[in-house]
Enzyme design. Sequence first.
Site, PDB file in Angstrom:
ATOM      1  N   GLY A  55     -14.261 -20.351 -32.442  1.00  0.00           N
ATOM      2  CA  GLY A  55     -13.951 -20.511 -31.229  1.00  0.00           C
ATOM      3  C   GLY A  55     -14.482 -19.746 -30.032  1.00  0.00           C
ATOM      4  O   GLY A  55     -15.522 -18.451 -30.073  1.00  0.00           O
ATOM      5  N   CYS A  82     -16.259 -17.138 -38.124  1.00  0.00           N
ATOM      6  CA  CYS A  82     -16.592 -16.171 -37.098  1.00  0.00           C
ATOM      7  C   CYS A  82     -15.411 -15.695 -35.405  1.00  0.00           C
ATOM      8  O   CYS A  82     -15.125 -14.763 -36.518  1.00  0.00           O
ATOM      9  CB  CYS A  82     -17.594 -17.846 -35.663  1.00  0.00           C
ATOM     10  SG  CYS A  82     -18.078 -16.961 -34.526  1.00  0.00           S
ATOM     11  N   TYR A  83     -15.034 -16.560 -35.800  1.00  0.00           N
ATOM     12  CA  TYR A  83     -13.916 -15.784 -34.008  1.00  0.00           C
ATOM     13  C   TYR A  83     -12.902 -16.467 -35.404  1.00  0.00           C
ATOM     14  O   TYR A  83     -11.395 -15.485 -34.980  1.00  0.00           O
ATOM     15  CB  TYR A  83     -13.599 -17.326 -33.115  1.00  0.00           C
ATOM     16  CG  TYR A  83     -12.613 -17.051 -32.247  1.00  0.00           C
ATOM     17  CD1 TYR A  83     -12.316 -15.763 -31.695  1.00  0.00           C
ATOM     18  CD2 TYR A  83     -11.080 -17.264 -32.666  1.00  0.00           C
ATOM     19  CE1 TYR A  83     -11.423 -15.501 -30.479  1.00  0.00           C
ATOM     20  CE2 TYR A  83      -9.871 -16.759 -31.710  1.00  0.00           C
ATOM     21  CZ  TYR A  83      -9.828 -16.324 -30.918  1.00  0.00           C
ATOM     22  OH  TYR A  83      -8.556 -15.875 -30.131  1.00  0.00           O
ATOM     23  N   HIS A 169     -21.621 -19.272 -40.056  1.00  0.00           N
ATOM     24  CA  HIS A 169     -21.139 -20.287 -40.033  1.00  0.00           C
ATOM     25  C   HIS A 169     -21.695 -20.566 -41.575  1.00  0.00           C
ATOM     26  O   HIS A 169     -22.808 -21.360 -41.496  1.00  0.00           O
ATOM     27  CB  HIS A 169     -21.553 -20.867 -38.673  1.00  0.00           C
ATOM     28  CG  HIS A 169     -20.875 -20.528 -38.094  1.00  0.00           C
ATOM     29  ND1 HIS A 169     -19.872 -21.446 -37.016  1.00  0.00           N
ATOM     30  CD2 HIS A 169     -21.444 -19.903 -37.134  1.00  0.00           C
ATOM     31  CE1 HIS A 169     -19.175 -20.377 -36.550  1.00  0.00           C
ATOM     32  NE2 HIS A 169     -20.377 -19.678 -35.288  1.00  0.00           N
ATOM     33  N   LYS A 367     -16.799 -40.789 -40.274  1.00  0.00           N
ATOM     34  CA  LYS A 367     -17.621 -42.919 -39.510  1.00  0.00           C
ATOM     35  C   LYS A 367     -17.954 -42.182 -41.307  1.00  0.00           C
ATOM     36  O   LYS A 367     -17.896 -44.147 -41.916  1.00  0.00           O
ATOM     37  CB  LYS A 367     -18.213 -42.860 -38.588  1.00  0.00           C
ATOM     38  CG  LYS A 367     -19.276 -43.539 -38.529  1.00  0.00           C
ATOM     39  CD  LYS A 367     -17.935 -44.370 -37.606  1.00  0.00           C
ATOM     40  CE  LYS A 367     -19.230 -45.669 -36.988  1.00  0.00           C
ATOM     41  NZ  LYS A 367     -17.833 -46.419 -35.615  1.00  0.00           N
TER      42      LYS A 367
END
Length: 511
Positions: A55, A82-83, A169, A367
Amino acid sequence: MNNKILVLDFGGQYNQLIARRVREHHVYSEIKPYNRITIDEIKNEGYKGIIFTGGPNSVYDMSSPHYDPEILNAGIPILGICYGDQLISYMAGGKVESADNSSEYGKTMVNLEHNILFKDIPEMSICWMSHTDFISELPEGFKRIGYTDKCPNAAMCDETRKIYGVQFHPEVTHTEYGKQILYNFIFGVCNCEADWKMENFTASTIEKYKETLKDQKVLLALSGGVDSSVVALLLHNAIGSNLTCVFVDHGLLRKDEADFVENTFKGQFGLNLIRVNAKDRFLIKLAGVRDPEAKRKIIGEEFIRVFEDEAKKLGKMDVLAQGTIYPDVIESGKGDSAVIKSHHNVGGLPETIGFSSIAEPLRDLFKDEVREVGEKLGLPKDLVWRQPFPGPGLAVRIIGDITEEKVEMLQEADAIFREEIADAKLEKETNQYFAVLTDVHSVGVMGDARTYGVTIALRAVTTDDFMTADWTRLPYEVLAKASNRITNEVKGVSRVVYDITSKPPATVEWE
Ligand code: XMP
Protein backbone atom coordinates in the site's frame (compact mmCIF):
# COMPACT_ATOMS: atom_id res chain seq x y z
CA MET A 1 -14.25 -23.96 -2.79
CA ASN A 2 -12.33 -25.66 0.00
CA ASN A 3 -8.98 -24.11 -0.81
CA LYS A 4 -8.92 -20.38 -1.05
CA ILE A 5 -6.61 -17.56 -0.16
CA LEU A 6 -7.78 -14.07 0.74
CA VAL A 7 -5.84 -11.12 -0.64
CA LEU A 8 -6.60 -8.38 1.85
CA ASP A 9 -6.25 -5.19 -0.13
CA PHE A 10 -4.53 -2.21 1.49
CA GLY A 11 -4.36 -0.20 -1.72
CA GLY A 12 -1.12 -1.38 -3.33
CA GLN A 13 -0.64 -1.39 -7.07
CA TYR A 14 0.01 -5.13 -7.44
CA ASN A 15 -3.10 -6.50 -5.75
CA GLN A 16 -4.58 -8.16 -8.79
CA LEU A 17 -1.20 -9.57 -9.64
CA ILE A 18 -0.97 -11.26 -6.24
CA ALA A 19 -4.33 -12.98 -6.73
CA ARG A 20 -3.36 -14.04 -10.24
CA ARG A 21 -0.06 -15.44 -9.03
CA VAL A 22 -1.83 -17.54 -6.39
CA ARG A 23 -4.25 -18.80 -9.01
CA GLU A 24 -1.36 -19.75 -11.28
CA HIS A 25 -0.57 -22.30 -8.57
CA HIS A 26 -4.14 -23.59 -9.04
CA VAL A 27 -5.48 -22.26 -5.76
CA TYR A 28 -8.46 -19.93 -5.81
CA SER A 29 -7.77 -16.46 -4.53
CA GLU A 30 -10.00 -13.44 -4.10
CA ILE A 31 -9.38 -9.81 -3.30
CA LYS A 32 -11.30 -7.87 -0.67
CA PRO A 33 -10.66 -4.27 0.32
CA TYR A 34 -9.57 -4.21 3.98
CA ASN A 35 -12.51 -1.97 4.92
CA ARG A 36 -15.18 -4.17 3.36
CA ILE A 37 -14.64 -7.42 5.19
CA THR A 38 -14.84 -7.94 8.92
CA ILE A 39 -12.76 -10.33 10.93
CA ASP A 40 -15.84 -12.50 11.56
CA GLU A 41 -16.55 -12.68 7.86
CA ILE A 42 -12.96 -13.71 7.23
CA LYS A 43 -13.24 -16.48 9.82
CA ASN A 44 -16.56 -17.72 8.44
CA GLU A 45 -15.36 -17.83 4.83
CA GLY A 46 -12.93 -20.63 5.62
CA TYR A 47 -9.85 -19.09 4.01
CA LYS A 48 -6.75 -21.25 4.27
CA GLY A 49 -4.49 -18.21 4.26
CA ILE A 50 -4.43 -14.44 3.99
CA ILE A 51 -2.04 -12.21 2.09
CA PHE A 52 -1.81 -8.60 3.24
CA THR A 53 -0.96 -6.49 0.20
CA GLY A 54 1.33 -3.52 -0.15
CA GLY A 55 0.00 0.00 0.00
CA PRO A 56 1.19 3.54 -0.55
CA ASN A 57 0.95 4.64 3.07
CA SER A 58 2.99 4.78 6.21
CA VAL A 59 1.56 2.72 9.10
CA TYR A 60 1.79 5.66 11.53
CA ASP A 61 -0.44 7.94 9.45
CA MET A 62 -3.81 8.13 11.13
CA SER A 63 -5.50 7.96 7.74
CA SER A 64 -3.62 4.91 6.47
CA PRO A 65 -5.39 1.57 6.29
CA HIS A 66 -5.33 -0.56 9.42
CA TYR A 67 -7.01 -3.78 10.46
CA ASP A 68 -8.23 -5.38 13.66
CA PRO A 69 -5.03 -6.80 15.29
CA GLU A 70 -7.07 -9.81 16.44
CA ILE A 71 -6.65 -11.11 12.90
CA LEU A 72 -3.17 -12.21 14.01
CA ASN A 73 -4.78 -14.58 16.50
CA ALA A 74 -7.46 -15.95 14.19
CA GLY A 75 -5.51 -19.13 13.53
CA ILE A 76 -5.23 -18.40 9.79
CA PRO A 77 -1.75 -18.21 8.24
CA ILE A 78 -0.79 -14.73 7.05
CA LEU A 79 1.79 -13.41 4.62
CA GLY A 80 2.35 -9.65 4.66
CA ILE A 81 3.93 -7.99 1.63
CA CYS A 82 5.63 -4.56 1.85
CA TYR A 83 3.10 -2.32 3.61
CA GLY A 84 1.36 -5.53 4.71
CA ASP A 85 4.61 -6.66 6.34
CA GLN A 86 5.00 -3.34 8.15
CA LEU A 87 1.38 -3.44 9.23
CA ILE A 88 1.86 -6.85 10.84
CA SER A 89 4.85 -5.50 12.69
CA TYR A 90 2.92 -2.41 13.82
CA MET A 91 -0.09 -4.47 14.95
CA ALA A 92 2.13 -6.89 16.86
CA GLY A 93 4.09 -4.16 18.66
CA GLY A 94 7.23 -3.85 16.51
CA LYS A 95 8.70 -0.60 15.29
CA VAL A 96 8.54 0.83 11.78
CA GLU A 97 10.76 3.72 10.82
CA SER A 98 11.13 6.00 7.91
CA ALA A 99 14.65 6.92 6.91
CA ASP A 100 15.54 8.32 3.55
CA ASN A 101 18.84 6.55 3.42
CA SER A 102 17.08 3.20 3.97
CA SER A 103 14.72 3.49 1.06
CA GLU A 104 15.21 0.86 -1.61
CA TYR A 105 13.76 0.73 -5.05
CA GLY A 106 14.25 -1.87 -7.74
CA LYS A 107 16.26 -5.06 -7.92
CA THR A 108 18.07 -5.72 -4.66
CA MET A 109 20.19 -8.58 -3.38
CA VAL A 110 18.49 -10.27 -0.43
CA ASN A 111 19.87 -12.76 2.02
CA LEU A 112 17.23 -15.32 3.03
CA GLU A 113 17.57 -17.65 5.97
CA HIS A 114 16.57 -21.28 6.16
CA ASN A 115 12.83 -21.38 6.62
CA ILE A 116 9.69 -23.09 5.30
CA LEU A 117 8.77 -19.91 3.39
CA PHE A 118 12.12 -20.01 1.59
CA LYS A 119 12.33 -23.75 0.98
CA ASP A 120 14.33 -24.58 -2.18
CA ILE A 121 15.59 -21.02 -2.49
CA PRO A 122 19.31 -20.14 -2.36
CA GLU A 123 20.63 -17.99 0.43
CA MET A 124 21.32 -15.03 -1.88
CA SER A 125 18.97 -13.94 -4.64
CA ILE A 126 17.46 -10.90 -6.30
CA CYS A 127 14.22 -9.39 -5.02
CA TRP A 128 12.14 -6.38 -6.03
CA MET A 129 12.03 -3.63 -3.41
CA SER A 130 9.90 -0.50 -3.32
CA HIS A 131 9.82 1.13 0.10
CA THR A 132 10.92 4.03 2.27
CA ASP A 133 9.68 2.77 5.65
CA PHE A 134 11.23 -0.34 7.13
CA ILE A 135 10.87 -2.49 10.23
CA SER A 136 13.55 -1.36 12.65
CA GLU A 137 12.48 -3.52 15.59
CA LEU A 138 10.73 -6.84 15.26
CA PRO A 139 7.63 -7.48 17.35
CA GLU A 140 7.80 -9.95 20.21
CA GLY A 141 7.55 -13.55 19.06
CA PHE A 142 8.95 -12.78 15.61
CA LYS A 143 12.38 -13.64 14.25
CA ARG A 144 14.28 -12.26 11.32
CA ILE A 145 14.55 -14.55 8.30
CA GLY A 146 15.96 -12.16 5.71
CA TYR A 147 17.94 -8.96 5.26
CA THR A 148 19.47 -6.71 2.64
CA ASP A 149 22.26 -4.12 2.83
CA LYS A 150 19.84 -1.39 3.78
CA CYS A 151 16.94 -3.30 5.27
CA PRO A 152 17.80 -5.11 8.52
CA ASN A 153 14.49 -7.01 8.58
CA ALA A 154 13.59 -7.79 4.98
CA ALA A 155 11.68 -10.90 6.07
CA MET A 156 10.30 -12.08 9.41
CA CYS A 157 8.11 -14.78 10.86
CA ASP A 158 6.24 -16.00 13.91
CA GLU A 159 6.25 -19.72 13.23
CA THR A 160 3.88 -20.54 16.08
CA ARG A 161 1.09 -18.42 14.68
CA LYS A 162 2.19 -19.03 11.04
CA ILE A 163 2.59 -15.33 10.37
CA TYR A 164 5.14 -14.24 7.77
CA GLY A 165 6.20 -10.91 6.34
CA VAL A 166 8.43 -9.85 3.48
CA GLN A 167 9.46 -6.28 2.70
CA PHE A 168 9.96 -7.11 -0.98
CA HIS A 169 7.40 -8.09 -3.64
CA PRO A 170 7.31 -11.84 -4.40
CA GLU A 171 4.44 -11.30 -6.88
CA VAL A 172 6.54 -9.42 -9.46
CA THR A 173 8.70 -11.36 -11.87
CA HIS A 174 11.81 -9.32 -10.97
CA THR A 175 11.90 -11.22 -7.67
CA GLU A 176 13.85 -14.27 -8.81
CA TYR A 177 12.22 -16.77 -6.45
CA GLY A 178 8.93 -14.92 -5.94
CA LYS A 179 6.88 -17.70 -7.48
CA GLN A 180 8.54 -20.26 -5.22
CA ILE A 181 7.91 -18.10 -2.14
CA LEU A 182 4.20 -17.91 -2.92
CA TYR A 183 4.20 -21.64 -3.62
CA ASN A 184 5.83 -22.31 -0.25
CA PHE A 185 3.30 -20.11 1.53
CA ILE A 186 0.27 -21.60 -0.20
CA PHE A 187 1.25 -25.25 0.06
CA GLY A 188 3.92 -25.41 2.77
CA VAL A 189 2.39 -22.99 5.28
CA CYS A 190 -1.34 -22.97 4.42
CA ASN A 191 -1.58 -26.64 3.36
CA CYS A 192 -3.75 -25.86 0.35
CA GLU A 193 -4.54 -28.37 -2.34
CA ALA A 194 -4.34 -27.29 -5.97
CA ASP A 195 -7.95 -27.62 -7.06
CA TRP A 196 -8.55 -24.39 -9.02
CA LYS A 197 -8.34 -25.71 -12.56
CA MET A 198 -10.15 -24.35 -15.57
CA GLU A 199 -11.41 -27.75 -16.64
CA ASN A 200 -13.05 -28.14 -13.21
CA PHE A 201 -14.41 -24.60 -13.42
CA THR A 202 -15.86 -25.23 -16.88
CA ALA A 203 -17.51 -28.51 -15.90
CA SER A 204 -18.86 -27.25 -12.57
CA THR A 205 -20.16 -23.99 -14.07
CA ILE A 206 -22.04 -25.87 -16.77
CA GLU A 207 -23.50 -28.20 -14.11
CA LYS A 208 -24.45 -25.26 -11.91
CA TYR A 209 -26.32 -23.46 -14.67
CA LYS A 210 -28.00 -26.66 -15.83
CA GLU A 211 -29.53 -26.71 -12.38
CA THR A 212 -30.14 -23.02 -11.62
CA LEU A 213 -31.32 -21.99 -15.09
CA LYS A 214 -33.47 -25.05 -15.70
CA ASP A 215 -36.49 -24.11 -17.84
CA GLN A 216 -35.48 -20.44 -17.82
CA LYS A 217 -35.19 -18.27 -20.91
CA VAL A 218 -31.84 -16.49 -21.00
CA LEU A 219 -30.80 -13.56 -23.17
CA LEU A 220 -27.22 -12.56 -23.94
CA ALA A 221 -25.79 -9.64 -25.90
CA LEU A 222 -22.99 -11.30 -27.87
CA SER A 223 -20.35 -8.92 -29.18
CA GLY A 224 -17.81 -11.39 -30.50
CA GLY A 225 -15.33 -10.26 -27.84
CA VAL A 226 -13.76 -13.05 -25.81
CA ASP A 227 -15.84 -12.51 -22.65
CA SER A 228 -19.31 -12.62 -24.17
CA SER A 229 -18.20 -15.42 -26.51
CA VAL A 230 -17.14 -17.60 -23.59
CA VAL A 231 -20.38 -16.84 -21.71
CA ALA A 232 -22.31 -17.86 -24.81
CA LEU A 233 -20.58 -21.23 -25.07
CA LEU A 234 -20.77 -21.99 -21.36
CA LEU A 235 -24.50 -21.29 -21.23
CA HIS A 236 -25.14 -23.05 -24.51
CA ASN A 237 -23.54 -26.14 -23.03
CA ALA A 238 -25.73 -25.79 -19.95
CA ILE A 239 -29.15 -24.87 -21.36
CA GLY A 240 -28.94 -25.26 -25.14
CA SER A 241 -31.70 -23.50 -27.03
CA ASN A 242 -33.04 -21.77 -23.94
CA LEU A 243 -30.19 -19.34 -24.50
CA THR A 244 -30.83 -16.65 -27.10
CA CYS A 245 -27.88 -14.52 -28.21
CA VAL A 246 -28.47 -11.17 -29.82
CA PHE A 247 -25.59 -9.92 -31.90
CA VAL A 248 -25.97 -6.26 -32.79
CA ASP A 249 -23.96 -5.44 -35.91
CA HIS A 250 -23.60 -1.68 -35.73
CA GLY A 251 -21.74 -1.65 -39.03
CA LEU A 252 -18.58 -0.39 -37.37
CA LEU A 253 -16.84 -3.73 -36.96
CA ARG A 254 -13.71 -4.72 -38.82
CA LYS A 255 -13.92 -6.14 -42.33
CA ASP A 256 -15.83 -9.47 -42.43
CA GLU A 257 -15.95 -9.64 -38.64
CA ALA A 258 -19.73 -9.77 -38.33
CA ASP A 259 -19.92 -12.70 -40.74
CA PHE A 260 -17.17 -14.48 -38.85
CA VAL A 261 -19.04 -14.12 -35.55
CA GLU A 262 -22.28 -15.33 -37.10
CA ASN A 263 -20.64 -18.28 -38.86
CA THR A 264 -18.79 -19.34 -35.73
CA PHE A 265 -21.66 -19.25 -33.27
CA LYS A 266 -24.57 -20.14 -35.50
CA GLY A 267 -22.79 -22.30 -38.07
CA GLN A 268 -20.10 -24.04 -36.04
CA PHE A 269 -21.65 -24.24 -32.58
CA GLY A 270 -25.35 -24.18 -33.50
CA LEU A 271 -26.26 -21.40 -31.08
CA ASN A 272 -29.60 -19.75 -31.12
CA LEU A 273 -28.26 -16.46 -32.48
CA ILE A 274 -30.06 -13.44 -33.82
CA ARG A 275 -27.94 -11.10 -35.88
CA VAL A 276 -29.35 -7.61 -36.09
CA ASN A 277 -28.06 -5.63 -39.04
CA ALA A 278 -28.39 -2.17 -37.60
CA LYS A 279 -25.77 -0.32 -39.64
CA ASP A 280 -28.26 2.15 -41.11
CA ARG A 281 -29.76 3.01 -37.73
CA PHE A 282 -26.32 3.82 -36.36
CA LEU A 283 -25.15 5.76 -39.41
CA ILE A 284 -28.27 7.93 -39.36
CA LYS A 285 -27.73 8.79 -35.70
CA LEU A 286 -24.03 9.46 -36.27
CA ALA A 287 -24.42 11.61 -39.38
CA GLY A 288 -22.49 14.87 -39.08
CA VAL A 289 -21.29 14.16 -35.51
CA ARG A 290 -17.57 14.97 -35.09
CA ASP A 291 -17.06 15.02 -31.33
CA PRO A 292 -15.53 11.73 -30.08
CA GLU A 293 -17.44 11.63 -26.81
CA ALA A 294 -20.72 12.41 -28.57
CA LYS A 295 -20.05 9.54 -30.98
CA ARG A 296 -19.40 7.18 -28.08
CA LYS A 297 -22.57 8.24 -26.31
CA ILE A 298 -24.74 7.87 -29.41
CA ILE A 299 -23.38 4.38 -30.09
CA GLY A 300 -23.84 3.28 -26.47
CA GLU A 301 -27.42 4.50 -26.36
CA GLU A 302 -28.39 3.21 -29.77
CA PHE A 303 -26.93 -0.18 -28.87
CA ILE A 304 -29.31 -0.36 -25.94
CA ARG A 305 -32.30 0.72 -28.04
CA VAL A 306 -31.58 -1.90 -30.72
CA PHE A 307 -31.08 -4.59 -28.12
CA GLU A 308 -34.27 -3.58 -26.36
CA ASP A 309 -36.27 -3.71 -29.59
CA GLU A 310 -35.01 -7.23 -30.26
CA ALA A 311 -35.70 -8.36 -26.71
CA LYS A 312 -39.27 -7.12 -26.95
CA LYS A 313 -39.81 -9.19 -30.07
CA LEU A 314 -38.66 -12.28 -28.18
CA GLY A 315 -41.30 -11.93 -25.48
CA LYS A 316 -40.70 -12.73 -21.84
CA MET A 317 -37.10 -13.60 -20.98
CA ASP A 318 -36.22 -14.56 -17.41
CA VAL A 319 -32.50 -13.97 -17.12
CA LEU A 320 -29.99 -11.54 -18.63
CA ALA A 321 -26.49 -13.00 -19.05
CA GLN A 322 -23.45 -10.75 -18.97
CA GLY A 323 -19.72 -11.11 -19.60
CA THR A 324 -18.59 -9.34 -16.43
CA ILE A 325 -15.11 -10.53 -15.38
CA TYR A 326 -13.26 -10.28 -12.08
CA PRO A 327 -11.31 -7.05 -12.71
CA ASP A 328 -14.65 -5.29 -13.41
CA VAL A 329 -15.94 -6.47 -10.06
CA ILE A 330 -12.80 -5.45 -8.17
CA GLU A 331 -12.54 -2.05 -9.76
CA SER A 332 -16.14 -1.31 -9.01
CA GLY A 333 -15.39 -1.82 -5.32
CA LYS A 334 -19.03 -2.75 -4.93
CA GLY A 335 -18.57 -6.27 -3.71
CA ASP A 336 -21.34 -8.47 -4.90
CA SER A 337 -23.68 -6.01 -6.56
CA ALA A 338 -24.22 -6.40 -10.29
CA VAL A 339 -21.68 -4.52 -12.31
CA ILE A 340 -22.37 -3.30 -15.75
CA LYS A 341 -19.44 -2.80 -18.10
CA SER A 342 -19.02 0.13 -20.39
CA HIS A 343 -20.63 0.08 -23.80
CA HIS A 344 -21.20 -3.60 -24.52
CA ASN A 345 -23.26 -3.87 -21.48
CA VAL A 346 -26.90 -3.31 -21.45
CA GLY A 347 -27.25 -0.81 -18.65
CA GLY A 348 -30.81 -0.06 -17.69
CA LEU A 349 -32.22 -3.12 -19.39
CA PRO A 350 -33.01 -5.20 -16.33
CA GLU A 351 -35.53 -2.59 -15.21
CA THR A 352 -37.00 -1.83 -18.59
CA ILE A 353 -37.49 -5.38 -19.78
CA GLY A 354 -38.04 -7.00 -16.42
CA PHE A 355 -35.54 -9.80 -16.05
CA SER A 356 -35.89 -11.68 -12.82
CA SER A 357 -32.12 -12.14 -12.47
CA ILE A 358 -28.68 -11.69 -13.99
CA ALA A 359 -26.22 -14.50 -14.76
CA GLU A 360 -22.53 -13.62 -14.77
CA PRO A 361 -20.62 -16.89 -15.13
CA LEU A 362 -17.21 -15.22 -15.47
CA ARG A 363 -17.34 -12.80 -12.58
CA ASP A 364 -14.68 -14.72 -10.64
CA LEU A 365 -12.23 -15.04 -13.53
CA PHE A 366 -9.28 -13.01 -14.74
CA LYS A 367 -8.92 -12.47 -18.48
CA ASP A 368 -6.26 -15.15 -18.95
CA GLU A 369 -8.55 -17.63 -17.17
CA VAL A 370 -11.45 -16.64 -19.43
CA ARG A 371 -9.24 -17.39 -22.43
CA GLU A 372 -8.34 -20.79 -20.99
CA VAL A 373 -12.03 -21.64 -20.53
CA GLY A 374 -12.63 -20.50 -24.12
CA GLU A 375 -9.93 -22.86 -25.34
CA LYS A 376 -11.35 -25.74 -23.30
CA LEU A 377 -14.75 -25.10 -24.91
CA GLY A 378 -13.24 -25.18 -28.39
CA LEU A 379 -13.59 -21.49 -29.22
CA PRO A 380 -11.52 -20.70 -32.36
CA LYS A 381 -8.06 -19.26 -31.61
CA ASP A 382 -8.92 -16.08 -33.51
CA LEU A 383 -11.63 -15.36 -30.98
CA VAL A 384 -9.77 -16.53 -27.89
CA TRP A 385 -6.76 -14.36 -28.70
CA ARG A 386 -8.67 -11.55 -30.37
CA GLN A 387 -6.93 -8.24 -29.78
CA PRO A 388 -9.01 -5.73 -27.84
CA PHE A 389 -11.51 -3.88 -29.94
CA PRO A 390 -13.30 -0.84 -28.57
CA GLY A 391 -17.06 -1.15 -28.07
CA PRO A 392 -17.74 1.87 -30.34
CA GLY A 393 -15.70 0.10 -33.01
CA LEU A 394 -14.29 1.95 -35.98
CA ALA A 395 -16.20 5.08 -34.96
CA VAL A 396 -13.30 6.07 -32.70
CA ARG A 397 -10.84 5.39 -35.50
CA ILE A 398 -12.44 7.73 -38.02
CA ILE A 399 -11.49 11.26 -37.13
CA GLY A 400 -14.37 13.63 -37.70
CA ASP A 401 -17.78 12.64 -39.00
CA ILE A 402 -18.65 9.12 -40.09
CA THR A 403 -19.98 8.05 -43.46
CA GLU A 404 -20.47 4.64 -45.01
CA GLU A 405 -17.74 5.35 -47.53
CA LYS A 406 -15.23 6.23 -44.80
CA VAL A 407 -16.08 3.08 -42.85
CA GLU A 408 -15.44 0.97 -45.93
CA MET A 409 -12.12 2.70 -46.65
CA LEU A 410 -10.96 2.13 -43.12
CA GLN A 411 -12.09 -1.50 -43.10
CA GLU A 412 -10.02 -2.14 -46.23
CA ALA A 413 -6.90 -0.37 -44.97
CA ASP A 414 -7.16 -2.06 -41.57
CA ALA A 415 -7.60 -5.50 -43.16
CA ILE A 416 -4.46 -4.99 -45.25
CA PHE A 417 -2.44 -3.96 -42.21
CA ARG A 418 -3.66 -7.00 -40.29
CA GLU A 419 -2.88 -9.31 -43.20
CA GLU A 420 0.68 -7.98 -43.38
CA ILE A 421 1.19 -8.44 -39.65
CA ALA A 422 -0.14 -11.99 -39.91
CA ASP A 423 2.02 -12.76 -42.96
CA ALA A 424 5.09 -11.59 -41.08
CA LYS A 425 4.00 -13.74 -38.09
CA LEU A 426 4.09 -10.74 -35.79
CA GLU A 427 0.65 -11.15 -34.18
CA LYS A 428 2.14 -12.13 -30.82
CA GLU A 429 4.82 -9.40 -30.98
CA THR A 430 2.34 -6.56 -30.69
CA ASN A 431 -0.71 -6.33 -28.44
CA GLN A 432 -2.99 -4.17 -30.52
CA TYR A 433 -2.64 -2.92 -34.08
CA PHE A 434 -5.01 -1.11 -36.36
CA ALA A 435 -5.48 1.61 -38.95
CA VAL A 436 -6.97 5.05 -38.34
CA LEU A 437 -8.65 7.21 -40.94
CA THR A 438 -7.46 10.74 -40.25
CA ASP A 439 -9.16 13.84 -41.59
CA VAL A 440 -5.92 15.15 -43.08
CA HIS A 441 -5.86 15.44 -46.86
CA SER A 442 -2.62 15.74 -48.70
CA VAL A 443 -1.30 16.00 -52.21
CA GLY A 444 -0.11 12.91 -53.99
CA VAL A 445 0.82 11.81 -57.45
CA MET A 446 -0.51 8.76 -59.24
CA GLY A 447 0.58 8.03 -62.76
CA ASP A 448 0.94 11.52 -64.10
CA ALA A 449 -2.00 12.93 -62.23
CA ARG A 450 -2.14 14.95 -59.05
CA THR A 451 -4.28 13.44 -56.29
CA TYR A 452 -5.59 14.92 -53.11
CA GLY A 453 -6.51 12.04 -50.86
CA VAL A 454 -6.82 11.17 -47.17
CA THR A 455 -4.10 10.02 -44.79
CA ILE A 456 -4.23 6.63 -43.09
CA ALA A 457 -2.32 6.28 -39.84
CA LEU A 458 -1.13 2.86 -38.72
CA ARG A 459 -0.78 2.16 -35.01
CA ALA A 460 0.69 -0.84 -33.19
CA VAL A 461 1.34 -0.92 -29.46
CA THR A 462 3.17 -3.12 -27.01
CA THR A 463 1.70 -3.19 -23.51
CA ASP A 464 0.93 -5.35 -20.48
CA ASP A 465 -2.22 -3.69 -19.30
CA PHE A 466 -3.16 -0.92 -21.77
CA MET A 467 -2.73 1.65 -19.01
CA THR A 468 0.66 2.48 -20.45
CA ALA A 469 1.93 1.40 -23.84
CA ASP A 470 4.87 1.80 -26.16
CA TRP A 471 4.68 1.90 -29.93
CA THR A 472 5.80 -1.38 -31.45
CA ARG A 473 9.03 -1.29 -33.44
CA LEU A 474 7.58 -3.09 -36.46
CA PRO A 475 10.12 -4.01 -39.12
CA TYR A 476 10.42 -1.40 -41.88
CA GLU A 477 9.69 -4.03 -44.54
CA VAL A 478 6.30 -4.80 -42.98
CA LEU A 479 5.40 -1.11 -42.78
CA ALA A 480 6.63 -0.55 -46.34
CA LYS A 481 4.51 -3.37 -47.70
CA ALA A 482 1.40 -2.29 -45.80
CA SER A 483 1.85 1.31 -46.97
CA ASN A 484 2.38 0.26 -50.54
CA ARG A 485 -0.66 -1.97 -50.59
CA ILE A 486 -2.93 0.54 -48.85
CA THR A 487 -2.12 3.37 -51.27
CA ASN A 488 -2.52 1.02 -54.23
CA GLU A 489 -5.59 -0.91 -53.14
CA VAL A 490 -7.68 1.57 -51.18
CA LYS A 491 -9.10 4.25 -53.39
CA GLY A 492 -8.84 7.77 -52.03
CA VAL A 493 -5.76 7.23 -49.82
CA SER A 494 -2.72 9.25 -50.84
CA ARG A 495 -0.53 8.89 -47.78
CA VAL A 496 0.23 6.41 -44.97
CA VAL A 497 1.96 7.37 -41.71
CA TYR A 498 3.07 5.30 -38.70
CA ASP A 499 2.18 6.53 -35.22
CA ILE A 500 5.32 6.58 -33.04
CA THR A 501 3.81 7.95 -29.84
CA SER A 502 3.73 6.05 -26.58
CA LYS A 503 0.98 6.18 -23.93
CA PRO A 504 1.26 8.51 -22.11
CA PRO A 505 1.23 11.13 -23.50
CA ALA A 506 -0.99 9.74 -26.28
CA THR A 507 -3.78 7.22 -25.76
CA VAL A 508 -3.90 3.98 -27.72
CA GLU A 509 -6.93 5.03 -29.75
CA TRP A 510 -6.92 8.34 -31.57
CA GLU A 511 -10.28 9.39 -30.17
P1 XMP B 1 -6.95 4.21 -24.78
O1 XMP B 1 -7.31 4.79 -26.11
O2 XMP B 1 -7.82 4.73 -23.67
O3 XMP B 1 -7.27 2.67 -24.92
O4 XMP B 1 -5.50 4.32 -24.47
C1 XMP B 1 -6.94 1.65 -24.00
C2 XMP B 1 -7.64 0.39 -24.43
O5 XMP B 1 -9.06 0.54 -24.32
C3 XMP B 1 -9.70 0.38 -25.58
N1 XMP B 1 -10.74 1.41 -25.70
C4 XMP B 1 -12.06 1.20 -25.55
N2 XMP B 1 -12.76 0.07 -25.31
N3 XMP B 1 -14.78 1.30 -25.36
C5 XMP B 1 -14.12 0.13 -25.23
O6 XMP B 1 -14.78 -0.90 -25.03
C6 XMP B 1 -14.16 2.47 -25.61
O7 XMP B 1 -14.80 3.52 -25.73
C7 XMP B 1 -12.73 2.41 -25.71
N4 XMP B 1 -11.78 3.36 -25.93
C8 XMP B 1 -10.57 2.72 -25.90
C9 XMP B 1 -8.59 0.57 -26.61
O8 XMP B 1 -8.89 -0.12 -27.83
C10 XMP B 1 -7.38 0.03 -25.90
O9 XMP B 1 -7.32 -1.39 -26.00
